[in-house]
Design a protein around this motif. Structure first.
Motif, PDB file in Angstrom:
ATOM      1  N   GLU A 167       4.654 -12.266   3.756  1.00 41.43           N
ATOM      2  CA  GLU A 167       5.202 -12.120   2.403  1.00 41.43           C
ATOM      3  C   GLU A 167       4.218 -11.360   1.502  1.00 41.43           C
ATOM      4  O   GLU A 167       4.632 -10.505   0.715  1.00 41.43           O
ATOM      5  N   ASP A 168       2.927 -11.657   1.644  1.00 42.50           N
ATOM      6  CA  ASP A 168       1.920 -10.917   0.869  1.00 42.50           C
ATOM      7  C   ASP A 168       1.894  -9.449   1.264  1.00 42.50           C
ATOM      8  O   ASP A 168       1.756  -8.569   0.410  1.00 42.50           O
ATOM      9  N   MET A 169       1.999  -9.171   2.546  1.00 45.21           N
ATOM     10  CA  MET A 169       1.998  -7.776   3.011  1.00 45.21           C
ATOM     11  C   MET A 169       3.220  -7.048   2.474  1.00 45.21           C
ATOM     12  O   MET A 169       3.112  -5.907   2.006  1.00 45.21           O
ATOM     13  N   ASP A 170       4.395  -7.680   2.515  1.00 39.77           N
ATOM     14  CA  ASP A 170       5.606  -7.052   1.976  1.00 39.77           C
ATOM     15  C   ASP A 170       5.443  -6.758   0.484  1.00 39.77           C
ATOM     16  O   ASP A 170       5.762  -5.658   0.017  1.00 39.77           O
ATOM     17  N   GLN A 201       4.117  -2.691  -3.921  1.00 39.86           N
ATOM     18  CA  GLN A 201       3.260  -2.273  -5.045  1.00 39.86           C
ATOM     19  C   GLN A 201       2.358  -1.102  -4.668  1.00 39.86           C
ATOM     20  O   GLN A 201       1.647  -0.572  -5.513  1.00 39.86           O
ATOM     21  N   ASN A 202       2.352  -0.747  -3.385  1.00 41.74           N
ATOM     22  CA  ASN A 202       1.501   0.328  -2.867  1.00 41.74           C
ATOM     23  C   ASN A 202       0.013  -0.002  -3.081  1.00 41.74           C
ATOM     24  O   ASN A 202      -0.794   0.869  -3.381  1.00 41.74           O
ATOM     25  N   LYS A 203      -0.308  -1.287  -2.959  1.00 37.47           N
ATOM     26  CA  LYS A 203      -1.683  -1.744  -3.136  1.00 37.47           C
ATOM     27  C   LYS A 203      -1.904  -2.957  -2.235  1.00 37.47           C
ATOM     28  O   LYS A 203      -1.282  -3.995  -2.409  1.00 37.47           O
ATOM     29  N   ILE A 204      -2.820  -2.818  -1.276  1.00 37.01           N
ATOM     30  CA  ILE A 204      -3.116  -3.900  -0.346  1.00 37.01           C
ATOM     31  C   ILE A 204      -4.553  -4.346  -0.582  1.00 37.01           C
ATOM     32  O   ILE A 204      -5.465  -3.534  -0.596  1.00 37.01           O
ATOM     33  N   SER A 205      -4.745  -5.638  -0.788  1.00 37.05           N
ATOM     34  CA  SER A 205      -6.071  -6.175  -1.083  1.00 37.05           C
ATOM     35  C   SER A 205      -6.650  -6.864   0.142  1.00 37.05           C
ATOM     36  O   SER A 205      -5.978  -7.651   0.801  1.00 37.05           O
TER      37      SER A 205
END
Length: 172
Positions: free
Chosen positions: A139-142, A147-151
């Protein structure tokens, strides 16, 4: 002849005098050593060497709807020594790269030195094999992809040591 109130005169044993003299010498030596260390600290004005992320890039990301992710991350980590009079050594350098609590990679570096007023860059390219994500991480990856931003989290530690002229080394 007047009567003595305190009684007959008693003499201090010579061993007591020796112990007092030795304690006095030790106390003076401790005070002088403290003053020398304080003066040296004020002259050198040392700063703690530090490590920071200079550059990070997600080079490749393959994410399937089944929750499998393949990725490649490039990291440039900078070890900096801002001391003008102290040489710094780093050892036991270790970082852990995480996504949503899932360990992606462990990064290590061999012991290295950073000269006075200089820095050293550590370059890492972190390719991963297929990593299965749990439901929360999916769900976080989706959400991150929308948002085009992965932390990612990068945590680590290192031991540092200063070498200051004839004073030797100081650990941190």
């Amino acid at each position: 002849m007047p009567k003595l109130i305190l009684g007959p005169e008693r003499r201090t044993h010579p061993l007591v005098w020796c112990a007092a003299i030795i304690c006095t010498i030790i106390a003076i030596a401790v005070i002088i050593t403290g003053l020398v260390v304080f003066a040296g600290y004020m002259i050198i004005k040392p700063r703690v060497p530090y490590i920071s992320v200079n550059y990070a890039n997600l080079d490749q990301l393959n994410y399937s709807q089944t929750g499998q992710v393949n990725l490649q991350i490039s990291l440039n980590i900078k070890a900096e020594n801002e001391n003008a009079k102290a040489h710094a050594s780093f050892s036991d350098v270790s970082f852990i790269l995480n996504f949503h609590g899932l360990k992606i990679a462990q990064l290590r570096a061999d012991p290295f030195d950073v000269p006075k007023n200089e820095s050293v860059n550590l370059a890492y390219v972190v390719p991963s094999m297929s990593i299965p994500l749990e439901q929360d991480a999916m769900e976080d990856m989706d959400a991150s992809l929308k948002q085009n931003k992965i932390s990612f989290n990068l945590k680590g530690d290192a031991r540092t040591r200063w070498r200051v002229g004839i004073l030797g080394s100081v650990k941190f």
